[in-house]
Design an enzyme around this catalytic site. Structure first.
Site, PDB file in Angstrom:
ATOM      1  CG  ASP A 109      -0.082  -1.878   7.245  1.00 52.92           C
ATOM      2  OD1 ASP A 109      -1.927  -2.876   7.972  1.00 52.92           O
ATOM      3  OD2 ASP A 109      -0.338  -0.939   6.828  1.00 52.92           O
ATOM      4  CE1 TYR A 160      -9.186   3.521   6.549  1.00 52.33           C
ATOM      5  CE2 TYR A 160      -8.271   4.530   8.384  1.00 52.33           C
ATOM      6  CZ  TYR A 160      -8.609   4.148   6.853  1.00 52.33           C
ATOM      7  OH  TYR A 160      -7.516   3.683   6.719  1.00 52.33           O
ATOM      8  CE  LYS A 161      -8.123  -0.426   4.812  1.00 53.00           C
ATOM      9  NZ  LYS A 161      -8.325   0.406   3.990  1.00 53.00           N
ATOM     10  NE  ARG A 194     -10.022  -2.705  -2.769  1.00 53.29           N
ATOM     11  CZ  ARG A 194      -9.913  -1.764  -1.501  1.00 53.29           C
ATOM     12  NH1 ARG A 194      -8.366  -1.932  -1.793  1.00 53.29           N
ATOM     13  NH2 ARG A 194     -10.347  -0.754  -1.236  1.00 53.29           N
ATOM     14  CG  PHE A 248      -2.013   0.894   0.719  1.00 48.25           C
ATOM     15  CD1 PHE A 248      -3.539   1.309   0.582  1.00 48.25           C
ATOM     16  CD2 PHE A 248      -1.820   2.163   1.874  1.00 48.25           C
ATOM     17  CE1 PHE A 248      -4.101   1.805   0.679  1.00 48.25           C
ATOM     18  CE2 PHE A 248      -3.001   3.430   1.746  1.00 48.25           C
ATOM     19  CZ  PHE A 248      -3.819   3.249   1.121  1.00 48.25           C
TER      20      PHE A 248
HETATM   21  C1  PLP Z   1      -2.478  -1.725   3.988  1.00 46.51           C
HETATM   22  C2  PLP Z   1      -3.354  -0.219   3.959  1.00 46.51           C
HETATM   23  N1  PLP Z   1      -2.828   0.508   4.889  1.00 46.51           N
HETATM   24  C3  PLP Z   1      -1.989   1.813   5.572  1.00 46.51           C
HETATM   25  C4  PLP Z   1      -3.570   2.084   4.944  1.00 46.51           C
HETATM   26  C5  PLP Z   1      -4.489   3.777   5.536  1.00 46.51           C
HETATM   27  O1  PLP Z   1      -3.321   4.195   6.764  1.00 46.51           O
HETATM   28  P1  PLP Z   1      -4.233   5.498   7.225  1.00 46.51           P
HETATM   29  O2  PLP Z   1      -4.827   5.264   8.199  1.00 46.51           O
HETATM   30  O3  PLP Z   1      -2.823   5.864   7.439  1.00 46.51           O
HETATM   31  O4  PLP Z   1      -4.829   6.395   6.277  1.00 46.51           O
HETATM   32  C6  PLP Z   1      -4.390   1.614   3.956  1.00 46.51           C
HETATM   33  C7  PLP Z   1      -5.760   2.399   3.006  1.00 46.51           C
HETATM   34  O5  PLP Z   1      -6.517   1.468   2.853  1.00 46.51           O
HETATM   35  C8  PLP Z   1      -4.367  -0.114   3.484  1.00 46.51           C
HETATM   36  O6  PLP Z   1      -4.846  -0.379   3.311  1.00 46.51           O
END
Ligand code: PLP
Length: 412
Positions: free
Chosen positions: A197, A222-223, A371, A127
């Site tokens: 992550d 938030y997911k 997706r 990402f």
């Molecule tokens: C793998 C991954 N890491 C990090 C993030 C986002 O990070 P942040 O909380 O800093 O916006 C996302 C957002 O979709 C993601 O898919």
């Protein structure tokens, strides 16, 4: 094997051991929501909790609520609830900041923990924020660089120059999943630290950070955790490393005694040293309430339903949309897949807008990916069937082929 009928899907829903969880969510009528991997839906308990925090705790009790409503310990309490979902102990997880900021804290700490090693190793398709933050951290140290390898070549790229291997467990584009235990072991064999992550893993499938011996992890609120737009993220530090972690955002909330107001920084013992400033109490409270839906969820049942729904989706799309321009972009083998499925289509953006117009919400990832995320707590098999029915109609009639569907919005 013939594809499942709508009746078959209704039968599966009737026997689904997770079906009762759906009632805990506020789902809009006429919407099939296949985007809980971007923004989870609203748990019904959240508005009531936020109303209380705003009207009573903030409105009436004011500053006293830091103690009386326990605002001060929210980051640790919320982290403790997330811990079970990711195979960690409660004192190894804390909710704070964004995923990007947590990556910055932990990657910097990891580089400091491996002096003499000059590489942060990541994946070329990681990402973007993971890569950008790694580039930022590299720029702070003389001689430290970000090295990337393709997913298949990661294990071979781990050598004794590597300070930390930083990977996203479930790929945001394809949903392909790393074997956490094997990669973590390879990192450790080379003397490197392992950071995962979990943005697309926490709440999507069982994760076993402790069992795999992972050192560090970050993830989103938030997911799949349904904490709301911009919800606080979380970070994990394995107990054995906690006393050695020297993270750079040394703010007062990570101090051993914040209310002593002394001049010099002295980190708190344990996970709390990874905090920086005042927690966003409204957002923390929303995430805290949202996490209660996980209280009695059997994570193996969650995984079984996720795998089954993704398999049904792939099977139905490939049968019913055969010859209509879609190509599977996710692993067919469920063991290698998270809880999302992507298909390529040359006009993927317009097709997704047409789907959203018909109430089937997924998202588009450049350049050509449709997706779809599958959230077993609130999706039904019949939703999967209906979504594919609508997709088939859009593709076979060409109703996606309109200017209005091709105009790109800022957020895809
Ligand atoms: C793998 C991954 N890491 C990090 C993030 C986002 O990070 P942040 O909380 O800093 O916006 C996302 C957002 O979709 C993601 O898919």
């Amino acid at each position: 094997m013939t594809e499942p009928s709508r009746e078959d899907c209704l039968t599966r829903d009737a026997a689904d051991p997770l079906a009762h969880h759906r009632a805990q969510f506020d789902l809009p009528d006429g919407t099939i929501y296949l985007d809980g991997n971007s923004l989870g839906v609203l748990p019904k308990s959240v508005p009531e909790r936020i109303e209380r925090v705003i009207r009573q705790e903030w409105g009436r009790d004011l500053i006293r609520s830091w103690n009386t409503a326990d605002w001060y310990t929210l980051p640790a309490r919320v982290g403790g609830k997330i811990a079970r979902l990711i195979g960690a102990r409660a004192h190894e997880v804390v909710a704070a900041d964004s995923t990007s900021v947590n990556l910055f804290k932990l990657l910097t700490a990891a580089v400091r923990l491996r002096p003499g090693r000059r590489v942060i190793l990541s994946e070329s398709g990681n990402f973007p924020t993971d890569l950008y933050v790694s580039q930022g951290v590299s720029g702070l140290f003389d001689g430290i660089e970000l090295r990337t390898a393709d997913k298949a070549d990661i294990a071979g790229a781990i050598d004794d120059d590597v300070a930390v291997v930083s990977l996203t467990h479930v790929d945001f584009r394809s949903g392909q999943m790393h074997d956490m235990a094997t990669v973590t072991e390879a990192a450790h064999e080379a003397g490197a630290l392992m950071l995962w992550d979990l943005a697309h893993s926490a709440g999507a499938l069982p994760v076993d950070l402790n069992g795999c011996g992972a050192d560090l992890a970050v993830g989103c609120g938030y997911k799949y955790l349904n904490g709301g737009p911009g919800a606080p993220a979380f970070l994990y530090v394995a107990e054995a490393l906690q006393a050695a972690i020297d993270q750079p955002l040394s703010g007062w909330m990570g101090h051993s005694d914040p209310f002593a107001f002394v001049t010099d920084y002295a980190p708190a013992d344990g996970i709390r040293r990874n905090l920086c400033g005042t927690p966003p109490v409204l957002a923390m409270a929303a995430l805290d309430a949202a996490l209660d839906v996980w209280d009695r969820v059997d994570l193996q049942a969650l995984r079984d339903k996720s795998v089954a729904m993704c398999d049904v989706f792939i099977q139905l799309v490939e049968r019913r949309c055969d010859g209509l321009g879609l190509t599977l972009a996710s692993p067919r083998d469920s063991e290698m897949r998270g809880s999302q499925v992507s298909f390529r289509h040359a006009e993927g953006y317009a097709v997704m807008q047409a789907l959203i117009d018909r109430g089937v919400i997924g998202d588009f990832r450049s350049p050509d990916l449709l997706r779809f995320g599958f959230t077993p707590l609130y999706l039904r098999y019949v939703d999967v069937w209906d979504a594919v029915d609508i997709l088939t109609d859009i593709l076979s009639t060409g109703s996606w082929n309109q200017d209005a569907y091709k105009r790109r919005a800022a957020v895809t």
